[in-house]
Enzyme design. Sequence first.
Site, PDB file in Angstrom:
ATOM      1  N   LEU A 144     -10.563  -2.406  -0.375  1.00 46.90           N
ATOM      2  CA  LEU A 144      -9.639  -1.263  -0.485  1.00 46.90           C
ATOM      3  C   LEU A 144     -10.002  -0.324  -1.634  1.00 46.90           C
ATOM      4  CD1 LEU A 144      -6.149  -2.961   0.124  1.00 46.90           C
ATOM      5  CD2 LEU A 144      -7.785  -2.136   1.805  1.00 46.90           C
ATOM      6  N   GLN A 185       0.792  -1.227   0.000  1.00 49.04           N
ATOM      7  CA  GLN A 185       0.000   0.000   0.000  1.00 49.04           C
ATOM      8  C   GLN A 185       0.823   1.274   0.000  1.00 49.04           C
ATOM      9  OE1 GLN A 185      -3.397  -0.942   2.629  1.00 49.04           O
ATOM     10  NE2 GLN A 185      -3.640   1.263   2.450  1.00 49.04           N
ATOM     11  N   ASN A 220     -11.617   3.424   0.476  1.00 52.90           N
ATOM     12  CA  ASN A 220     -10.840   3.317  -0.757  1.00 52.90           C
ATOM     13  C   ASN A 220      -9.464   3.901  -0.507  1.00 52.90           C
ATOM     14  OD1 ASN A 220      -9.940   3.329  -3.400  1.00 52.90           O
ATOM     15  ND2 ASN A 220     -10.972   5.253  -3.882  1.00 52.90           N
ATOM     16  N   CYS A 221      -8.431   3.094  -0.636  1.00 54.60           N
ATOM     17  CA  CYS A 221      -7.117   3.659  -0.335  1.00 54.60           C
ATOM     18  C   CYS A 221      -6.033   3.236  -1.312  1.00 54.60           C
ATOM     19  CB  CYS A 221      -6.711   3.338   1.085  1.00 54.60           C
ATOM     20  SG  CYS A 221      -6.691   1.586   1.404  1.00 54.60           S
ATOM     21  N   VAL A 222      -6.380   2.502  -2.382  1.00 57.64           N
ATOM     22  CA  VAL A 222      -5.352   2.189  -3.375  1.00 57.64           C
ATOM     23  C   VAL A 222      -5.391   3.306  -4.416  1.00 57.64           C
ATOM     24  CG1 VAL A 222      -4.506   0.497  -5.027  1.00 57.64           C
ATOM     25  CG2 VAL A 222      -5.677  -0.255  -2.975  1.00 57.64           C
TER      26      VAL A 222
END
Lengths: 122, 427, 349, 63
Positions: free
Chosen positions: B208, B111, B240-242
């Site tokens: 994600l 990540q 949502n973090c990608v």
Amino acid sequence: MFQVLTNNPKAYNWWLKRENKQVQVVWQEGGFDSVLTAARDLVHLGYRVINHPLSSSIKPNQTPYKTLILAQGTGLDYQSLSVIEAAIAASKKLGVFPGSTQSILEDLQFMDLEMCREIQLQ
Amino acid sequence: MQLKLGRINITDIKFGDKTKVEKGVLYVSKEQVLAAVADERLTSITLELARPGDSVRIMPVKDVIEPRLKVEGSGGVLPGFISKVEMVGSGTTLVLSGAAVVTTGSIVGFQEGIVDMSGPGADYTPFSKTCNLVVVCQAPEGLSQHEHEAAVRVVGYKAAAVIAEAARNAEVDSWEEYQHLNLFEGMQKYPDLPRVAYVYMLQTQGLLHDTYVYGVDAKRILPTLMSPTEMMDGAIVSGNCVSACDKNTTYHHLNNPIIQDLYARHGKDLNFIGVIITNENVTLADKQRSSNFTAKLADMLGLDGAIISQEGFGNPDTDLIMNCTKLEKLGIKTVIVTDEYAGRDGGSQSLADADPLADATVTGGNANEVITLPAMDKVFGSSKSADIIAGGFDGSLAKDGSITVEIQAITGATNELGFNTLTAREI
Amino acid sequence: MSKFRVVHYINQYFGQIGGEEKANIPPSCKEGPVGPGMAFKAVLGNEAEIVATIICGDSWFAENLDEAKAKVVEMIAQYKPDLVITGPAFNAGRYGTACGAVAEAVSQELEIPVVSGMYPENPGAEMYRRFALIVETGDNAAAMRKAVPAMGKLALKVLKGEQLGTPKEEGYIPRGIRENYFAPDRGSKRAVDMLVAKLKGEEFHTEYPMPQFDRVDPNPAVADISKAKIGLVTSGGIVPKGNPDHIESSSASKFGKYDLDGIVNLTAETHQTAHGGYDPVYANQDADRVLPVDVMRDLEKEGKIGSLHRYYYATVGNGTSVANAKRYAAEIAQELKNDGVDAVILTST
Amino acid sequence: MCTIVPISLTVGANRIVPTVAIPHPLGNPELPAEEEKALRRRLVNKALRALSTEVDGQTVFED
């Protein structure tokens, strides 16, 4: 009839275990681009792309894995063609996955499966 | 619907015995926050502070949340998570403006999501300008990624909610009022102004990559209509973090700049009718269906114009172009907001989909631009992830601790809500 | 301070060697400025000087592209310039293409900046704009008076490392390179401003122009197809077995012209595809599936068409730039016209 | 003659004859050789008809 094209061992095993007679699970040797190329050849023969080849925000140069599901159709599906061609162009532009550790590779396999696990085939 | 936002300007953040605001300083009680966020799924939660100008790097950033408190009106902030699913968007809400909760912790190994509080990287992220309470979450070996993600997500909301309580007795620095008339009233009040809506595309592809609306996973919704004031109370939150550069954090959803700037022209140049939220799912059939519904809603509302914002890279380009072309074909004038992946040299095609009908585009810049981020005195989060971002994302971590990466690794760098001034032009 | 060193590339005409009859001369080199170089001298003043001029015939360059580029780059390199000027070429197609090709080679191999000048519709501008700052000029040499000061000024700016403005401000043709910068307003405000302008019917400027294509009026119908001479052209990459011209499987840099004399049917032994954008199995088994020579021969024999033109043309459409495709099309169309072909069937994959 | 009609329309072709499939626009490997050639002949005839027809804009010759 559906074809699941994948170079991701996790996704391959997961789809095989579903034992759906409508689904043919095909192992595709090679990298991200080889799955795209194989899918493109199927689209040329009338298959439709079910899941977008650039699904997931993990870019083509950030993962070697891709699972693409296609449905047998009768004529050329232009939408499928245009997304697959755009994905091939994006993958060429961004370059090749540089490789990583085993644990990262497993996470990338996991994420690729996550992106196609819930797709309803009907 | 009418929402009053009272802003309490926060200019510094410190730990203290009690969580409170005094003269613009937000004091945070560690004990109070840790007690509120405790989660048996996680092995440890630690708190750190990061102020503008500090030699601090936070990575990998999971989410950023602005502390807000509902003091009057129905429901509470972050409905579906912190409060019940009452409708929000009316009454009075207080904001600790300039403060933020930043969650960090590696859920999967690769990540990204860098926030530098100083140096050249700070120019690219809005969260170098906020006083941040950093919540560092560690999970036990073997916790499933789904549970891990959910735990970290909710820890962030809880931390924001508990420190937002400090707003209750604080002096409000400025008030803003947002009115949202129903369709009929709006038409009567502004009969001659063009009717404009905002088409808000939400990333919804899986772990994600998810967004929640009143607690509902937005990949399971059909496009629907919302009041712009609902977002200001946290009706939409991020899982949502990608793709750190063009994901919308919860902070972005709370402070959606398109909503703010449409309000700025509302009643003058346009009649801002509302927000159509839609999703970005993985299958082409879902994309077709959602864009059809978006167009249908736009048509039913009798729109003259719309702004469409995107979230993420690649397949959302397809949603964006479908939404844009379907509206344009109905005679509804559109402006789309996106970002670009034009390659490191800027010489490649920027988008994965294009159409001549998309003739009005705003861009948040080329995410492939390369930047070198110098070493920082402190790294909050997982310093290990620096290596992994560096390797997995084709960057490089130098011996001196500096990182060379594309700006796509920086949280919020090329935001597709137009949150930043960064953009790109052809030279 | 010593002056910046500039090398100037021009064609035989501006090199004062001769007109079309001298277009076949190979590159040569002269110390100092020649022809338009004299005009540059005034603009460059005390800050820079043209140390050498390379002169090459346009036809020679076009016909010996790889060799020409290599030779010219070698000549340029020995003068160790800080910058290269090519042209201005105005709307002269071959000259513009040569100026662009020199710019490409110089910028890629020597990593030296290049300033050129062309009319925007010169094919060299679209093909090579990535590699040079191409100042927009008028369409013929009468525009020299304006082109030279503009090119010279831009060259000096580049040499001195000054920050360049937008292509519009500087007067050069955009290079197709996306560059990040911080705008005065945030994106959301720019979006709302743009929408308000669009709703009012006022002018607005998109920040990312979408690709656009040409339109042409259709030609009249062929009056009597049974008398017509018909040509075959394909972007499907059908080439004689072995791909003698080495047409690339994608981003083709050329097209091929192949003789059909005596060929009644394409077979796996005689023809194949060079195309890399589709599964080649079917075309390699029987290239008539892409280029219908067998059927055309039958129709010719039966008198359904006048005749099949003796040559067919082929390139690979996969990833080929619009600019290149346009250039191939123009050249192929000219040859077909010269050969008296009445109609063409174009097949694509 | 092309399989991807939308692209031909986008790039501005005026007389367009749709074909079979991208890797074999003028053939079908699943057919016996004679039938395949007959199919190709039908398509080429359609193209010749298109060439002999006046058009006043982009025209797709379906059937």
